[in-house]
Design a protein around this motif. Sequence first.
Motif, PDB file in Angstrom:
ATOM      1  N   UNK A 225       0.801  -1.227   0.000  1.00 49.65           N
ATOM      2  CA  UNK A 225       0.000   0.000   0.000  1.00 49.65           C
ATOM      3  C   UNK A 225       0.826   1.265   0.000  1.00 49.65           C
ATOM      4  N   UNK A 226       2.056   1.157  -0.513  1.00 54.99           N
ATOM      5  CA  UNK A 226       2.979   2.286  -0.445  1.00 54.99           C
ATOM      6  C   UNK A 226       3.929   2.241  -1.629  1.00 54.99           C
ATOM      7  N   UNK A 227       4.187   3.387  -2.255  1.00 54.77           N
ATOM      8  CA  UNK A 227       5.128   3.477  -3.362  1.00 54.77           C
ATOM      9  C   UNK A 227       6.246   4.429  -2.959  1.00 54.77           C
ATOM     10  N   UNK A 228       7.439   3.884  -2.779  1.00 49.98           N
ATOM     11  CA  UNK A 228       8.576   4.705  -2.366  1.00 49.98           C
ATOM     12  C   UNK A 228       9.099   5.532  -3.534  1.00 49.98           C
ATOM     13  N   UNK A 229       9.910   6.534  -3.217  1.00 51.73           N
ATOM     14  CA  UNK A 229      10.518   7.368  -4.246  1.00 51.73           C
ATOM     15  C   UNK A 229      11.432   6.517  -5.120  1.00 51.73           C
ATOM     16  N   UNK A 230      12.154   5.583  -4.503  1.00 51.21           N
ATOM     17  CA  UNK A 230      13.050   4.701  -5.251  1.00 51.21           C
ATOM     18  C   UNK A 230      12.258   3.867  -6.248  1.00 51.21           C
ATOM     19  N   UNK A 231      11.154   3.277  -5.797  1.00 50.15           N
ATOM     20  CA  UNK A 231      10.318   2.462  -6.682  1.00 50.15           C
ATOM     21  C   UNK A 231       9.720   3.317  -7.792  1.00 50.15           C
ATOM     22  N   UNK A 232       9.332   4.539  -7.463  1.00 49.99           N
ATOM     23  CA  UNK A 232       8.766   5.440  -8.461  1.00 49.99           C
ATOM     24  C   UNK A 232       9.807   5.776  -9.530  1.00 49.99           C
ATOM     25  N   UNK A 233      11.047   6.003  -9.101  1.00 47.91           N
ATOM     26  CA  UNK A 233      12.135   6.263 -10.050  1.00 47.91           C
ATOM     27  C   UNK A 233      12.399   5.043 -10.937  1.00 47.91           C
ATOM     28  N   UNK A 234      12.330   3.849 -10.351  1.00 48.24           N
ATOM     29  CA  UNK A 234      12.501   2.623 -11.132  1.00 48.24           C
ATOM     30  C   UNK A 234      11.386   2.497 -12.177  1.00 48.24           C
ATOM     31  N   UNK A 235      10.170   2.832 -11.789  1.00 42.11           N
ATOM     32  CA  UNK A 235       9.055   2.787 -12.740  1.00 42.11           C
ATOM     33  C   UNK A 235       9.288   3.748 -13.902  1.00 42.11           C
ATOM     34  N   UNK A 236       9.702   4.954 -13.589  1.00 45.94           N
ATOM     35  CA  UNK A 236       9.966   5.942 -14.644  1.00 45.94           C
ATOM     36  C   UNK A 236      11.034   5.426 -15.603  1.00 45.94           C
ATOM     37  N   UNK A 237      12.086   4.859 -15.038  1.00 47.08           N
ATOM     38  CA  UNK A 237      13.171   4.331 -15.850  1.00 47.08           C
ATOM     39  C   UNK A 237      12.685   3.199 -16.753  1.00 47.08           C
ATOM     40  N   UNK A 238      11.900   2.299 -16.188  1.00 47.26           N
ATOM     41  CA  UNK A 238      11.374   1.174 -16.962  1.00 47.26           C
ATOM     42  C   UNK A 238      10.418   1.646 -18.051  1.00 47.26           C
ATOM     43  N   UNK A 239       9.629   2.673 -17.758  1.00 48.54           N
ATOM     44  CA  UNK A 239       8.673   3.176 -18.747  1.00 48.54           C
ATOM     45  C   UNK A 239       9.368   3.873 -19.909  1.00 48.54           C
TER      46      UNK A 239
ATOM     47  N   UNK B  29       5.248   8.106  -1.472  1.00 50.44           N
ATOM     48  CA  UNK B  29       6.192   8.800  -0.593  1.00 50.44           C
ATOM     49  C   UNK B  29       6.455  10.207  -1.099  1.00 50.44           C
ATOM     50  N   UNK B  30       6.588  10.379  -2.400  1.00 44.55           N
ATOM     51  CA  UNK B  30       6.880  11.693  -2.964  1.00 44.55           C
ATOM     52  C   UNK B  30       5.760  12.682  -2.687  1.00 44.55           C
ATOM     53  N   UNK B  31       4.524  12.236  -2.618  1.00 46.44           N
ATOM     54  CA  UNK B  31       3.383  13.111  -2.328  1.00 46.44           C
ATOM     55  C   UNK B  31       3.266  13.384  -0.833  1.00 46.44           C
ATOM     56  N   UNK B  32       3.625  12.410  -0.048  1.00 47.10           N
ATOM     57  CA  UNK B  32       3.508  12.549   1.402  1.00 47.10           C
ATOM     58  C   UNK B  32       4.389  13.682   1.913  1.00 47.10           C
ATOM     59  N   UNK B  33       5.573  13.800   1.384  1.00 50.59           N
ATOM     60  CA  UNK B  33       6.490  14.858   1.832  1.00 50.59           C
ATOM     61  C   UNK B  33       5.923  16.235   1.505  1.00 50.59           C
TER      62      UNK B  33
END
Length: 107
Positions: free
Chosen positions: A15-29, A56-60
Amino acid sequence: MALIKEIVQEALTIGYLSVVAEDQLRSQLQSNYDSEDLDAWIILQRAIAAGDVKQESRRKKASPSPKAKETSSSIKLAYQMAAELAYAAAVALTMTKNTKDQPSLGA
């Protein structure tokens, strides 16, 4: 590097998407991905929109620090005081000038 569907599955599970995971998604896309990855990404976007997955990026951004709140309050107060001073100056400038028939303050 993990595939999009693997990153999405983890985000959905916890239930959580970290900044690292979000960056990995962007890279993969930006590289090669298949239709299953694209479907997984769409599912993740829907889960985020529904509030089932937090970013996580929105939470901050969503929770400003107490110092930021204090600064914001100070700025609002300064603008309010400036507006009141401008109003008082405008009223004073529109008043008729003192003549000998009218008493002045301090005289």
